[in-house]
Design an enzyme around this catalytic site. Structure first.
Site, PDB file in Angstrom:
ATOM      1  N   ASP A 100      -9.579  37.395  29.143  1.00  0.00           N
ATOM      2  CA  ASP A 100      -8.899  36.426  29.772  1.00  0.00           C
ATOM      3  C   ASP A 100      -8.900  36.729  31.349  1.00  0.00           C
ATOM      4  O   ASP A 100      -8.437  35.825  32.133  1.00  0.00           O
ATOM      5  CB  ASP A 100      -7.209  36.820  29.335  1.00  0.00           C
ATOM      6  N   ARG A 123      -0.223  26.231  31.883  1.00  0.00           N
ATOM      7  CA  ARG A 123      -0.003  26.981  30.444  1.00  0.00           C
ATOM      8  C   ARG A 123       0.190  28.403  30.637  1.00  0.00           C
ATOM      9  O   ARG A 123       0.855  28.949  29.708  1.00  0.00           O
ATOM     10  CB  ARG A 123      -1.372  26.609  29.587  1.00  0.00           C
ATOM     11  N   ARG A 152     -11.988  29.231  17.424  1.00  0.00           N
ATOM     12  CA  ARG A 152     -10.793  29.774  17.168  1.00  0.00           C
ATOM     13  C   ARG A 152     -10.380  29.842  15.759  1.00  0.00           C
ATOM     14  O   ARG A 152      -9.503  29.208  15.342  1.00  0.00           O
ATOM     15  CB  ARG A 152      -9.707  28.992  17.991  1.00  0.00           C
ATOM     16  N   LYS A 182       3.492  35.679  28.860  1.00  0.00           N
ATOM     17  CA  LYS A 182       3.052  34.661  27.905  1.00  0.00           C
ATOM     18  C   LYS A 182       2.763  35.211  26.571  1.00  0.00           C
ATOM     19  O   LYS A 182       3.280  34.725  25.374  1.00  0.00           O
ATOM     20  CB  LYS A 182       2.030  33.779  28.319  1.00  0.00           C
ATOM     21  N   ASN A 183       1.801  35.699  26.451  1.00  0.00           N
ATOM     22  CA  ASN A 183       1.022  36.154  25.147  1.00  0.00           C
ATOM     23  C   ASN A 183       2.023  37.494  24.509  1.00  0.00           C
ATOM     24  O   ASN A 183       1.575  37.752  23.357  1.00  0.00           O
ATOM     25  CB  ASN A 183      -0.291  36.873  25.420  1.00  0.00           C
ATOM     26  N   CYS A 213     -10.558  25.083  20.863  1.00  0.00           N
ATOM     27  CA  CYS A 213     -10.497  24.653  22.122  1.00  0.00           C
ATOM     28  C   CYS A 213     -11.478  24.679  22.874  1.00  0.00           C
ATOM     29  O   CYS A 213     -12.685  24.877  22.629  1.00  0.00           O
ATOM     30  CB  CYS A 213      -9.173  25.519  22.424  1.00  0.00           C
TER      31      CYS A 213
END
Ligand code: EPZ
Length: 425
Positions: free
Chosen positions: A305, A397, A121, A22-23, A116
């Site tokens: 993460d 997500r 962030r 994803k990243n 978030c």
């Protein structure tokens, strides 16, 4: 909102292929805006965040479609550089589009992405880098308007090796006049993938993976076909789940070199890990040993993460473990939920002190954010009894149907939609 119902105590076994990162996909999809024409991006994961990015690209005038794991993207038709506020609110990573849109159109309007569940962030390093390249940036309320007749290469030293800021500056600098050097750049593998993609399009970027990245500006870029790297965080999540359930799992289509810090910690906990080429084998037959100290920090250190997932695993270890979170100030929201499952965890500022317990017990818990949700799934898979993880959309997500991935490894995990109170196929 949907929920996952997990029967605990089943050791995971079998093999599974890891989907694309994803990243890596998000900044690469953003970067594609800088080359007019048709791109073909393969190994793109089917995730909520990817669909939001595709909606944003369509809102800017592109044609964008995900079929299977391939995105077909036509960027010549793009006519706008104003990212819709409601789409920015859905995914803060849309901030990655600032650099590419500024480079292509000389103008971009975005909105403060806001914080978030895991932290404030901030984006000050993004804006500071773009200003250094010559952008004029006005912030009015939560609206940000950037303009640049011409971006000019320069030296930029980041106060912190921010992944997003490094990527935004890299992309903006690709079409700038002259040479840009980023010092104290982030070194994540996703940044190396972005460099590879940019150079395939005709850019001249070197140094990704180190803390000094040099970008020699070019006049134009051309669209390409490209394949995204595997997702190292999904890989690490499955490695930890295999260990937590005392299973025996083979992970295919992985990059072991992206996970050296995670492999090191799991081996210290007594997990057997075999690595070759693009395969990692994980097996664990006994209760894990505690790991004295884990400190999350930018790559190549232990990734933030995977902090929540590792905490779920070490809450079952024999002895005391300490986890220090140095990247995000709010990334311990999973602690309360793990405690409700029987974990013994005490938090003092950004340190969590885990006294391992022999068992966790299934109950109803709530996913507060993407990786906390993944940690609760791991805890449910290892626990005695049934665990219900609510707010499962957070997990979607970053994991392409997590219940299907674990189902392939023998887990009993079902998704329920409260609207229909039925099992979702
Ligand atoms: C990327 O977020 C990842 N997201 C995150 O993954 C990951 O946790 C993070 O990098 C760190 O590795 C994507 O790539 C889409 P940062 P990013 O800028 O770029 C502060 C996941 O679970 N900071 O490196 O937003 C910031 O507040 C997600 O997949 C500033 O102060 O991370 C944070 O404390 C979560 N000013 C720290 O730096 C800035 O201008 C790290 O942020 C930018 C960041």
């Amino acid at each position: 909102m949907e929920k996952l119902v997990i029967e605990g105590g089943i050791p995971l076994s079998g093999k599974v292929r890891i989907h694309g990162a994803k990243n890596a996909a998000l900044p690469i999809l953003a970067a594609s805006m800088m080359a007019e024409g048709v791109h073909r991006i393969e190994n793109v994961p089917d995730l909520l965040d990817i669909h939001v990015m595709l909606r944003i690209l369509r809102a800017l005038g592109c044609k964008a479609e995900l079929k299977g794991d391939t995105v077909s993207l036509e960027t010549a038709s793009a006519y706008s550089s104003h990212i819709p506020e409601e789409l920015m609110r859905q995914m803060r990573s849309s901030i990655f589009l600032m650099g590419p849109l500024l480079a292509r159109f000389g103008h971009v309007q975005v909105y403060q992405p806001g914080g978030c569940a895991i932290g404030e962030r901030k984006i000050d390093l993004h804006l500071k880098g773009l200003r250094a390249l010559g952008a004029e940036i006005e912030e009015t309320g939560n609206t940000i308007v950037c303009r640049a007749e011409c971006l000019v290469g320069t030296d930029i030293a980041l106060d912190y090796p921010s992944v997003g800021a490094t990527e935004n500056i890299m992309m903006a600098a690709v079409l700038a006049e002259g040479v840009t050097t980023i010092y104290n750049a982030a070194r994540e593998p996703e940044i190396q993938d972005l460099q590879h993609f940019l150079n395939e399009m005709g850019a001249n970027v070197t140094g990704a993976g180190t803390d000094v990245i040099t970008i020699e500006g070019v006049k134009r870029l051309t669209p390409v076909a490209y394949r995204i790297i595997p997702d190292r965080i999904v890989t690490g999540t499955l490695m930890i789940a295999a260990a937590a359930t005392k299973g025996n799992v083979v992970l295919e289509n992985v990059c072991p070199a992206h996970l050296t810090s995670v492999i090191h910690v799991l081996r210290r906990a007594g997990v057997q890990i075999a690595v070759n080429d693009d395969i990692i084998k994980v097996s664990c037959s006994s209760r894990p040993k505690a790991v004295e100290r884990i400190i999350t920090s930018p790559h190549p250190s232990f990734p933030t993460d995977l902090q929540a997932q590792m905490m779920a695993f070490l809450s079952l270890a024999d002895g005391m473990s300490i986890i220090k979170e140095t990247v995000f100030e709010g990334r311990f929201k999973h602690v309360d939920e793990l405690t409700r499952m029987g974990a013994d965890i005490r938090v003092d500022q950004n340190c969590a002190f885990l006294r391992g317990v022999p068992h966790l017990y299934g109950t109803t818990v709530e996913a507060t954010d993407l990786r906390a949700g993944a940690a609760l799934v791991i805890a449910g898979l290892a626990a005695r009894g049934t665990t219900i993880v609510e707010q499962a959309h957070h997990i979607d997500r970053g994991y392409d149907r997590i219940e299907r991935i674990f189902g392939w490894l023998g887990a009993k995990i079902e998704r329920y939609s409260p609207i229909r109170q039925m099992k979702v196929p």
